[in-house]
Scaffold this motif. Structure first.
Motif, PDB file in Angstrom:
ATOM      1  N   ASP A  10       0.839  -1.191   0.000  1.00 12.12           N
ATOM      2  CA  ASP A  10       0.000   0.000   0.000  1.00 12.12           C
ATOM      3  C   ASP A  10       0.876   1.244   0.000  1.00 12.12           C
ATOM      4  O   ASP A  10       1.977   1.250   0.537  1.00 12.12           O
ATOM      5  N   ASP A  12       0.879   5.462   0.752  1.00 21.97           N
ATOM      6  CA  ASP A  12       0.221   6.619   1.351  1.00 21.97           C
ATOM      7  C   ASP A  12       0.391   7.788   0.380  1.00 21.97           C
ATOM      8  O   ASP A  12       1.443   8.424   0.351  1.00 21.97           O
ATOM      9  N   LEU A  13      -0.637   8.029  -0.431  1.00 25.99           N
ATOM     10  CA  LEU A  13      -0.535   9.051  -1.471  1.00 25.99           C
ATOM     11  C   LEU A  13      -0.403  10.460  -0.903  1.00 25.99           C
ATOM     12  O   LEU A  13       0.083  11.359  -1.591  1.00 25.99           O
ATOM     13  N   THR A  27      -3.033  11.598  -6.563  1.00 27.59           N
ATOM     14  CA  THR A  27      -3.597  11.864  -5.244  1.00 27.59           C
ATOM     15  C   THR A  27      -4.723  10.861  -4.993  1.00 27.59           C
ATOM     16  O   THR A  27      -5.083  10.090  -5.877  1.00 27.59           O
ATOM     17  N   GLU A  28      -5.295  10.886  -3.793  1.00 27.47           N
ATOM     18  CA  GLU A  28      -6.439  10.005  -3.496  1.00 27.47           C
ATOM     19  C   GLU A  28      -7.588  10.294  -4.458  1.00 27.47           C
ATOM     20  O   GLU A  28      -8.229   9.376  -4.967  1.00 27.47           O
ATOM     21  N   GLU A  29      -7.855  11.565  -4.711  1.00 29.18           N
ATOM     22  CA  GLU A  29      -8.936  11.942  -5.642  1.00 29.18           C
ATOM     23  C   GLU A  29      -8.644  11.409  -7.048  1.00 29.18           C
ATOM     24  O   GLU A  29      -9.529  10.853  -7.707  1.00 29.18           O
ATOM     25  N   GLU A  32      -9.212   7.609  -7.025  1.00 32.79           N
ATOM     26  CA  GLU A  32     -10.639   7.267  -6.991  1.00 32.79           C
ATOM     27  C   GLU A  32     -11.281   7.494  -8.353  1.00 32.79           C
ATOM     28  O   GLU A  32     -12.078   6.674  -8.817  1.00 32.79           O
TER      29      GLU A  32
END
Length: 98
Positions: A10, A12-13, A27-29, A32
Motif C-alpha cells: 500500500d 500513502d498518497l 492523489t487520493e482523488e 478514486e
C-alpha cells in the motif's frame, strides 16, 4: 506471473509523491477517479435490474419482423425501449395467469 497480476505494498498518497505516465501527481482523488473510470470500462452495459451488483439474466426469443417493427414504433412513441415493453408484457402475463 505477469506484472498486472502482482500487487505491491500500500502507498500513502498523501505522504509519498507518485506520478502517472504524463507526470501528473497521483492523489487520493485522482486514484478514486481513475478507479471509477476503469470500472465503467470493465463493466459496460446497463445496470442490473434486480439486486445491485448482480447479473440480470437475459432472455432471448424470435418474433416476426412485423411484430418487431410494431414494438419499436410503440417503444419510440412511449420513450421506452423494446426490452422495457417486453419485460412489462411478460410480467403482466405471469401475474394474470398466476
Amino acid at each position: 506471473m505477469s506484472e498486472h497480476d502482482r500487487t505491491g505494498p500500500d502507498i500513502d498518497l498523501a505522504a509519498e509523491e507518485i506520478r502517472d505516465r504524463q507526470g501528473r501527481r497521483i492523489t487520493e482523488e485522482y486514484a478514486e477517479r481513475a478507479a471509477e473510470e476503469a470500472l465503467q470500462i470493465a463493466r459496460p452495459g446497463r445496470p442490473s435490474l434486480g439486486t445491485p451488483g448482480r447479473h440480470s439474466p437475459r432472455v432471448s426469443f424470435r418474433i416476426p419482423e412485423q411484430t418487431r417493427r410494431r414494438a419499436e414504433q410503440r417503444a419510440a412513441e412511449e420513450g421506452r425501449s423494446v426490452s422495457e415493453l417486453a419485460r412489462e408484457a411478460l410480467e403482466r402475463y405471469l401475474h394474470d395467469t398466476g
